[in-house]
Design an enzyme around this catalytic site. Structure first.
Site, PDB file in Angstrom:
ATOM      1  N   LYS A 282     -25.607 -47.468  32.194  1.00 22.23           N
ATOM      2  CA  LYS A 282     -24.615 -46.408  32.324  1.00 22.23           C
ATOM      3  C   LYS A 282     -24.288 -46.194  33.796  1.00 22.23           C
ATOM      4  O   LYS A 282     -25.165 -46.178  34.644  1.00 22.23           O
ATOM      5  CB  LYS A 282     -25.137 -45.109  31.712  1.00 22.23           C
ATOM      6  CG  LYS A 282     -24.821 -44.970  30.238  1.00 22.23           C
ATOM      7  CD  LYS A 282     -24.939 -43.530  29.792  1.00 22.23           C
ATOM      8  CE  LYS A 282     -24.413 -43.385  28.370  1.00 22.23           C
ATOM      9  NZ  LYS A 282     -24.415 -41.987  27.910  1.00 22.23           N
ATOM     10  N   GLU A 368     -28.522 -34.704  12.712  1.00 22.57           N
ATOM     11  CA  GLU A 368     -28.249 -33.311  12.373  1.00 22.57           C
ATOM     12  C   GLU A 368     -28.842 -32.906  11.030  1.00 22.57           C
ATOM     13  O   GLU A 368     -29.346 -31.784  10.875  1.00 22.57           O
ATOM     14  CB  GLU A 368     -26.731 -33.064  12.375  1.00 22.57           C
ATOM     15  CG  GLU A 368     -26.077 -33.183  13.736  1.00 22.57           C
ATOM     16  CD  GLU A 368     -25.684 -34.599  14.118  1.00 22.57           C
ATOM     17  OE1 GLU A 368     -25.111 -34.785  15.196  1.00 22.57           O
ATOM     18  OE2 GLU A 368     -25.954 -35.527  13.310  1.00 22.57           O
ATOM     19  N   ARG A 396     -22.289 -31.977   9.707  1.00 22.73           N
ATOM     20  CA  ARG A 396     -23.022 -33.163   9.270  1.00 22.73           C
ATOM     21  C   ARG A 396     -24.309 -32.806   8.537  1.00 22.73           C
ATOM     22  O   ARG A 396     -24.885 -33.652   7.858  1.00 22.73           O
ATOM     23  CB  ARG A 396     -23.339 -34.054  10.477  1.00 22.73           C
ATOM     24  CG  ARG A 396     -22.138 -34.350  11.343  1.00 22.73           C
ATOM     25  CD  ARG A 396     -22.447 -35.372  12.406  1.00 22.73           C
ATOM     26  NE  ARG A 396     -22.162 -36.701  11.920  1.00 22.73           N
ATOM     27  CZ  ARG A 396     -22.423 -37.825  12.592  1.00 22.73           C
ATOM     28  NH1 ARG A 396     -23.026 -37.762  13.763  1.00 22.73           N
ATOM     29  NH2 ARG A 396     -22.135 -38.989  12.094  1.00 22.73           N
TER      30      ARG A 396
END
Length: 633
Positions: A282, A368, A396
């Site tokens: 990243k 979730e 979710r």
């Protein structure tokens, strides 16, 4: 865009142009693409670290595969800016995440190259598998490629898709973009398992035995040394993913085009489900983002030469910070409190809590459903869980909210950040539906604080209840109402009258019932009609006593919420009036029955008629009222 600055990139208007470039030019193209992207995001804000990590991978994918005939499905979408730039949207990057401009995520309506709309994590493998099998049914020769990050691999949905895809006879390629980072640092057994196997005694012993066996055969020893770099792919993840039925390849350097392109070309000729493991970094190519990829995950505008700067004046406290402070204070007060997040430590304001109470902090990864049921299990044992979750992400875990929490009436607090419109992230992240989907569940309660002070107070009220309670609050700052230091709450299920309107014989008496932060534009708009304004505070339980009192003294009611009108708080008011046999005209104001795209939050609210001027206009049009002179400031 000056052609001298990005000569190769300016020549690429679509992937067909990229495929016509000499292979030797691709590294230079990638460098230009990375530089252009840094300059572009610095002007608009947006996701940066993750996009910097996928530059070479994007170039390689569009070079090898015949897009858009071959389908690329990007997971989440935080890493698709290079894809957008190479697929004809370079000149529109200046409009990124602005009203009427490019979305920050893939959108099918935006481009043929965006084959699947994404923004929530871990959907790419399922979607790509569906595309691959659909192509097979239609007799079409095409490839479907899912690009998913290692953070997204913590979600159960990804493994459900792998379980299905591994036995499917179709041309599916799953690319694991392994940058050892989601938004927050990665967590969980899978991440730890891969790391431990690579550094453990078994791997070290096997490596040493191999060297001792081959030491008398120098050519074979040299070969073994070269293969050692591939051992992670041959020994460790291969065992996992090949059990699912995939042909595992990798890991390879995701920034090395000389490895990526030949590997993808070879995979393209293979049949059946394939799994390619690429390792990226990243922030690659921008030192400040490499050092702090979390800070550069979604920066605002900045100077690329300087990087992110601390604000010169102290910023207003956001609702997220109010929650984070309350969480720490309540944890210090009540040892039963634990905090749970599905991989959103920074976004949910939990960094300080994690530092101060590490044994009471649980990051469950991008999971979730698990987060909600995990909280339910803790609540069964007398622990007091607070689940910090974005409104849109609670969707979710909806079955778990109903079945595992509400049905058992367990005292779990849900801190719903990003309620209402969220601005630049758009429809996929807007918390438009939580009032409607929470208030219909038995045993659930929902608080709607109007400002920062009420947010802290209503969190305390929620925590004190012996039932599940959700507290919804928006992204960003409110009116600047400083929270009190105490942990004292407000009355459960009770609202308040904030402005008393006067009686005018020539005009109907209007009362505006506000749920949440729209109380303040309501107070402003009320001056035009000398209307009463009620801060309802609770969408459920509704303060029916207050509602009927107000209805008895007014000729018409207006409900106001930053949530969907259909099934929302206004609907709760209508239901309560009907149950009491009270007939009053009711104007419901809220979010209309459309998906509201990205843009400046204030502009979006104005377009929905939810600013003071819009509220005033809607009331005037509905009840035929002329505006009165305004009060002096």
């Amino acid at each position: 865009m000056p052609t001298t600055l990005y000569p190769l990139l300016n020549a690429v208007h679509d992937p067909a142009d990229l495929r016509r470039l000499p292979r030797a030019d691709l590294k230079a193209l990638a460098a230009e693409l990375r530089a252009f992207m840094i300059d572009s995001v610095a002007k608009t804000g947006g996701h940066l670290s993750s996009n910097l990590g996928t530059v070479e991978l994007t170039v390689a994918l569009h070079r090898v595969f015949n897009t858009p005939h071959d389908r690329l499905v990007w997971d989440v979408g935080h890493q698709t800016y290079p894809h957008k730039i190479l697929t004809g949207r370079r000149e529109r990057m200046a409009s990124l995440r602005q009203l009427g401009g490019l979305s920050g995520f893939p959108q099918r309506a935006e481009s043929l190259y965006d084959t699947f709309g994404t923004a929530h994590s871990s959907t790419s493998i399922s979607a790509a598998l569906g595309m691959a099998l659909a192509a097979k049914r239609k007799g079409e020769e095409r490839h479907a490629v899912a690009i998913i990050g290692d953070g997204a691999m913590t979600a159960g949905m990804a493994f459900e898709a792998l379980n299905n895809g591994g036995v499917a006879d179709c041309n599916l390629l799953v690319i694991l973009n392994d940058n050892d980072m989601s938004i927050s640092p990665p967590v969980g057994a899978l991440n730890r398992y891969l790391a431990q196997l690579m550094s453990g005694q078994f791997y070290a012993a096997a490596k040493n035995v191999g060297k001792s066996v081959l030491k008398n055969a120098p050519p074979l020893l040299e070969l073994a040394k070269r293969l050692e770099q591939q051992a992670k792919g041959m020994v460790v993840p291969a065992t996992l993913f090949e059990k699912f039925g995939f042909n595992y390849i990798g890991p390879i350097d995701g920034h090395d085009l000389d490895s990526l392109i030949p590997t993808l070309e070879n995979i393209k000729s293979l049949k059946g489900p394939q799994f390619l493991h690429v390792v990226t970094k990243k922030g690659q190519g921008y030192k400040m983002a490499e050092v702090d990829p979390i800070a550069y995950h979604g920066p605002g505008k900045f100077d690329p030469a300087v990087g992110l700067m601390a604000p010169t004046t102290p910023p207003k406290q956001t609702f997220t910070q109010v929650f984070g402070d309350w969480l720490c204070d309540m944890a210090a007060h009540d040892p039963r409190l634990v905090a749970i997040t599905p991989a959103m430590r920074e976004g949910s304001g939990m960094v300080e809590f994690h530092r101060r109470f590490p044994e009471r902090y649980y990051d469950v990864g991008i999971a979730e459903q698990h987060a909600v049921t995990f909280a339910a299990g803790m609540a069964c044992e007398g622990v007091k869980p607070v689940v910090a979750i974005y409104s849109t992400f609670l969707q979710r875990g909806y079955d778990q909210l109903i079945h595992d929490v509400a049905l058992q009436n367990l005292p779990v607090v849900f801190a719903l950040d990003r309620a209402g419109l969220v601005g630049a992230d758009g429809a996929t992240h807007a918390g438009a539906y939580d009032i409607a989907f929470v208030r219909c569940i038995p045993n659930m309660a929902m608080a709607c604080p109007a400002d920062e002070r009420e947010c802290r107070q209503l969190l305390s009220t929620a925590f004190a209840q012996d039932q599940p309670v959700a507290v919804r609050y928006p992204r960003g700052v409110g009116v600047g109402m400083a929270p009190l230091e105490s942990l004292e709450g407000l009355p459960f299920g009770k609202g308040e009258i904030r402005r008393v309107g006067q009686t005018h014989a020539s005009a109907p008496r209007i009362a505006i019932l506000a749920f949440g932060t729209l109380l303040y534009p309501a107070l402003h708009a009320a001056q035009a009609f000398d209307a009463t304004v009620v801060n309802m505070r609770w969408a459920k339980p509704l303060d029916v006593e207050l509602l009927l009192e107000v209805a008895a003294n007014h000729d018409a009611l207006v409900t106001l919420e930053e949530g969907t009108i259909m099934g929302g708080a206004g609907s709760a008011v209508l239901e309560a009036l009907n149950a009491a046999g009270v007939l009053r005209p009711v104007l419901q104001l809220g979010l209309s029955d459309v998906f509201i795209e990205h843009g400046d939050p204030a502009k979006l609210l104005a377009l929905q008629g939810l600013d003071a001027a819009g509220i005033e206009k809607s009331i005037s049009a509905r009840f035929g009222l002329p505006a009165l002179p305004r009060e002096n400031p």
